[in-house]
Design a protein around this motif. Structure first.
Motif, PDB file in Angstrom:
ATOM      1  N   LYS A 132      74.233  13.258  63.061  1.00 39.37           N
ATOM      2  CA  LYS A 132      75.315  12.958  64.012  1.00 39.37           C
ATOM      3  C   LYS A 132      74.862  11.935  65.051  1.00 39.37           C
ATOM      4  N   ALA A 133      74.322  10.811  64.577  1.00 37.72           N
ATOM      5  CA  ALA A 133      73.837   9.762  65.477  1.00 37.72           C
ATOM      6  C   ALA A 133      74.903   8.709  65.699  1.00 37.72           C
ATOM      7  N   LEU A 134      74.938   8.179  66.918  1.00 32.67           N
ATOM      8  CA  LEU A 134      75.832   7.083  67.263  1.00 32.67           C
ATOM      9  C   LEU A 134      74.995   5.906  67.752  1.00 32.67           C
ATOM     10  N   ILE A 140      84.146   6.127  61.962  1.00 31.40           N
ATOM     11  CA  ILE A 140      84.124   7.576  61.776  1.00 31.40           C
ATOM     12  C   ILE A 140      82.842   7.991  61.048  1.00 31.40           C
ATOM     13  N   PRO A 141      82.133   9.009  61.543  1.00 30.76           N
ATOM     14  CA  PRO A 141      80.926   9.470  60.861  1.00 30.76           C
ATOM     15  C   PRO A 141      81.237   9.979  59.459  1.00 30.76           C
ATOM     16  N   SER A 142      80.330   9.751  58.538  1.00 28.47           N
ATOM     17  CA  SER A 142      80.496  10.261  57.186  1.00 28.47           C
ATOM     18  C   SER A 142      79.699  11.542  57.023  1.00 28.47           C
ATOM     19  N   ALA A 143      79.855  12.160  55.863  1.00 28.91           N
ATOM     20  CA  ALA A 143      79.123  13.394  55.606  1.00 28.91           C
ATOM     21  C   ALA A 143      77.626  13.160  55.549  1.00 28.91           C
ATOM     22  N   GLU A 144      77.225  11.883  55.239  1.00 31.44           N
ATOM     23  CA  GLU A 144      75.792  11.576  55.147  1.00 31.44           C
ATOM     24  C   GLU A 144      75.146  11.493  56.520  1.00 31.44           C
ATOM     25  N   ASN A 192      82.987  11.317  74.337  1.00 28.90           N
ATOM     26  CA  ASN A 192      82.650  11.713  72.969  1.00 28.90           C
ATOM     27  C   ASN A 192      81.347  12.504  72.917  1.00 28.90           C
ATOM     28  N   PHE A 193      81.015  13.124  74.029  1.00 26.93           N
ATOM     29  CA  PHE A 193      79.688  13.715  74.181  1.00 26.93           C
ATOM     30  C   PHE A 193      79.383  14.777  73.135  1.00 26.93           C
ATOM     31  N   ASP A 194      80.341  15.594  72.793  1.00 26.54           N
ATOM     32  CA  ASP A 194      80.095  16.709  71.874  1.00 26.54           C
ATOM     33  C   ASP A 194      80.122  16.295  70.404  1.00 26.54           C
ATOM     34  N   LYS A 195      80.416  15.029  70.125  1.00 31.57           N
ATOM     35  CA  LYS A 195      80.535  14.577  68.740  1.00 31.57           C
ATOM     36  C   LYS A 195      79.219  14.113  68.141  1.00 31.57           C
ATOM     37  N   HIS A 196      78.205  13.896  68.983  1.00 34.43           N
ATOM     38  CA  HIS A 196      76.949  13.317  68.498  1.00 34.43           C
ATOM     39  C   HIS A 196      75.758  14.038  69.114  1.00 34.43           C
ATOM     40  N   ASP A 197      74.683  14.094  68.340  1.00 31.52           N
ATOM     41  CA  ASP A 197      73.441  14.705  68.823  1.00 31.52           C
ATOM     42  C   ASP A 197      72.422  13.657  69.261  1.00 31.52           C
ATOM     43  N   VAL A 198      72.454  12.495  68.620  1.00 31.46           N
ATOM     44  CA  VAL A 198      71.496  11.420  68.886  1.00 31.46           C
ATOM     45  C   VAL A 198      72.262  10.160  69.262  1.00 31.46           C
ATOM     46  N   TYR A 199      71.823   9.516  70.344  1.00 31.44           N
ATOM     47  CA  TYR A 199      72.444   8.270  70.790  1.00 31.44           C
ATOM     48  C   TYR A 199      71.407   7.156  70.715  1.00 31.44           C
ATOM     49  N   ILE A 200      71.695   6.143  69.901  1.00 29.88           N
ATOM     50  CA  ILE A 200      70.767   5.030  69.704  1.00 29.88           C
ATOM     51  C   ILE A 200      71.235   3.838  70.542  1.00 29.88           C
ATOM     52  N   ALA A 201      70.413   3.441  71.502  1.00 32.36           N
ATOM     53  CA  ALA A 201      70.711   2.268  72.326  1.00 32.36           C
ATOM     54  C   ALA A 201      70.218   1.033  71.583  1.00 32.36           C
ATOM     55  N   ALA A 202      71.153   0.250  71.053  1.00 31.89           N
ATOM     56  CA  ALA A 202      70.804  -0.977  70.326  1.00 31.89           C
ATOM     57  C   ALA A 202      70.995  -2.151  71.279  1.00 31.89           C
ATOM     58  N   GLY A 203      69.916  -2.501  71.969  1.00 32.08           N
ATOM     59  CA  GLY A 203      69.987  -3.561  72.976  1.00 32.08           C
ATOM     60  C   GLY A 203      68.655  -3.663  73.697  1.00 32.08           C
ATOM     61  N   ASP A 209      76.472  -3.185  60.155  1.00 30.23           N
ATOM     62  CA  ASP A 209      77.807  -3.209  59.547  1.00 30.23           C
ATOM     63  C   ASP A 209      77.749  -2.871  58.058  1.00 30.23           C
ATOM     64  N   ARG A 210      76.670  -3.283  57.392  1.00 31.24           N
ATOM     65  CA  ARG A 210      76.537  -2.975  55.968  1.00 31.24           C
ATOM     66  C   ARG A 210      76.392  -1.474  55.720  1.00 31.24           C
ATOM     67  N   ARG A 211      75.944  -0.761  56.757  1.00 30.24           N
ATOM     68  CA  ARG A 211      75.715   0.677  56.623  1.00 30.24           C
ATOM     69  C   ARG A 211      76.834   1.484  57.285  1.00 30.24           C
ATOM     70  N   LYS A 212      77.990   0.861  57.477  1.00 30.60           N
ATOM     71  CA  LYS A 212      79.049   1.486  58.262  1.00 30.60           C
ATOM     72  C   LYS A 212      79.584   2.778  57.643  1.00 30.60           C
ATOM     73  N   ASN A 213      79.340   2.984  56.353  1.00 31.71           N
ATOM     74  CA  ASN A 213      79.796   4.230  55.725  1.00 31.71           C
ATOM     75  C   ASN A 213      78.805   5.371  55.930  1.00 31.71           C
ATOM     76  N   LYS A 214      77.626   5.043  56.473  1.00 34.82           N
ATOM     77  CA  LYS A 214      76.586   6.063  56.662  1.00 34.82           C
ATOM     78  C   LYS A 214      76.302   6.363  58.128  1.00 34.82           C
ATOM     79  N   ILE A 215      76.632   5.436  59.003  1.00 33.53           N
ATOM     80  CA  ILE A 215      76.331   5.624  60.427  1.00 33.53           C
ATOM     81  C   ILE A 215      77.559   5.310  61.273  1.00 33.53           C
ATOM     82  N   SER A 216      77.551   5.796  62.502  1.00 33.34           N
ATOM     83  CA  SER A 216      78.623   5.517  63.454  1.00 33.34           C
ATOM     84  C   SER A 216      78.144   4.448  64.425  1.00 33.34           C
ATOM     85  N   ILE A 217      79.002   3.480  64.710  1.00 30.06           N
ATOM     86  CA  ILE A 217      78.642   2.358  65.573  1.00 30.06           C
ATOM     87  C   ILE A 217      79.753   2.113  66.579  1.00 30.06           C
TER      88      ILE A 217
END
Length: 314
Positions: free
Chosen positions: A20-22, A12-16, A67-78, A43-51
């Motif tokens: 709104k990046a995933l 779940i995204p936090s206030a930080e 979940n399209f409307d829940k995030h503004d930025v999508y980070i492709a980690a791969g 994983d160490r930053r799981k309270n600050k970012i959504s994964i």
């Protein structure tokens, strides 16, 4: 995107998480030790970012759509395949693509200044700046970076079946493929004019400059100029192979008399009996006419401090 046995999950995204990046992580991309340490850092930053960790291409597509409307930025980690999958869902929208590069080539990521520095990436997300880029459409398939037929596509097909990943296995496979390389015949129409009918070793369709790993096949290509770059490499004596490699990595490939560079904003039609294509490094079999078009400024890409592309010309 490569398959994974890891369950799809979201934190779940936090206030930080003001941007709104995933982060969409492909746990099997690239060299596993690198992937492991990056995954642990996320994983160490799981309270600050959504994964989320993706099972496969279809799950990634479904997850973004649901979940399209829940995030503004999508980070492709791969790798490039992961980037391609995420970008395909963002084209034509106001959502922004970012990359945490974990693949073998990372051509798109290197072009736009993305690297493994997560702190720097998070800073770019907070700044929220983006640039609009073109994409190439190949028979209704999306190409962000480069596509083509020939040596690079033959390697992509073979590499897809190889269990090893990383730069060194890719180089070994490229050398092996080059030694057995045979030319293919191609006809190319640009608009209403046939401009090519000849034998080639390589035909590259480029939106940006490089294959990956700083191998610059189209040194003057820009992703926001509204044009397609075609690079044609005619058959040459294989003893000149090291010279071509040197020029490829020093942005001098166009200096060879065996290389022709064409830039156009017109529709391109390719006819060839060779069916082994690649699109952004992913192998595809394509038969019949290949229709290529440019789609201008349809994808937003996160701006990093390493992004040196100039603004689009008026």
């Amino acid at each position: 995107m490569e398959k994974s046995s890891v369950n799809l999950r979201m934190k779940i995204p936090s206030a930080e998480d003001s941007a709104k990046a995933l982060f969409i992580l492909n746990p099997t991309a690239g060299v596993q030790p690198v992937n492991f340490f990056v995954s642990r850092d996320l994983d160490r930053r799981k309270n600050k970012i959504s994964i989320c960790k993706s099972l496969n291409k279809a799950d990634t597509e479904s997850f973004i759509r649901n979940n399209f409307d829940k995030h503004d930025v999508y980070i492709a980690a791969g790798g490039d395949g992961t980037v391609h999958t995420v970008a395909s869902e963002l084209v034509g929208t106001d959502k922004v693509l970012g990359v945490l590069p974990l693949g073998s080539g990372n051509g798109f990521a290197k072009e736009f200044g993305f690297n493994l520095n997560l702190r720097s990436l998070l800073s770019a997300i907070r700044r929220g700046e983006s640039m609009d880029i073109d994409v190439i459409e190949i028979n209704d398939m999306l190409c962000l970076n480069v596509a083509g037929i020939g040596l690079d596509s033959f390697v992509a097909h073979s590499f897809n079946d190889l269990k090893l990943r990383g730069f060194l296995p890719y180089i070994w496979l490229t050398m092996k493929t080059f030694l057995h390389l045979r030319p293919f015949h191609v006809k190319i129409r640009c608009g209403d004019e046939e401009i090519v009918s000849e034998e080639l070793f390589v035909l590259t369709i480029a939106n940006t400059r490089q294959f990956g790993n700083y191998a610059f096949i189209a040194p003057h290509a820009l992703p926001n100029d509204g044009k397609i770059d075609l690079v044609l490499i005619r058959p040459f004596p294989k003893i000149f192979g090291p010279v071509f490699v040197f020029r490829l990595f020093t942005k001098g490939i166009n200096k060879s008399k065996y290389v022709r560079h064409i830039r156009t904003n017109k529709e391109i039609i390719i006819q060839t009996d060779e069916t082994r294509f690649h699109i952004d490094g992913e192998p595809f079999r394509i038969s019949g006419e290949v229709v290529i078009r440019i789609k201008k400024e349809v994808l937003k890409v996160l701006k990093t401090s390493g992004n040196k592309f100039p603004p689009r010309s008026a």
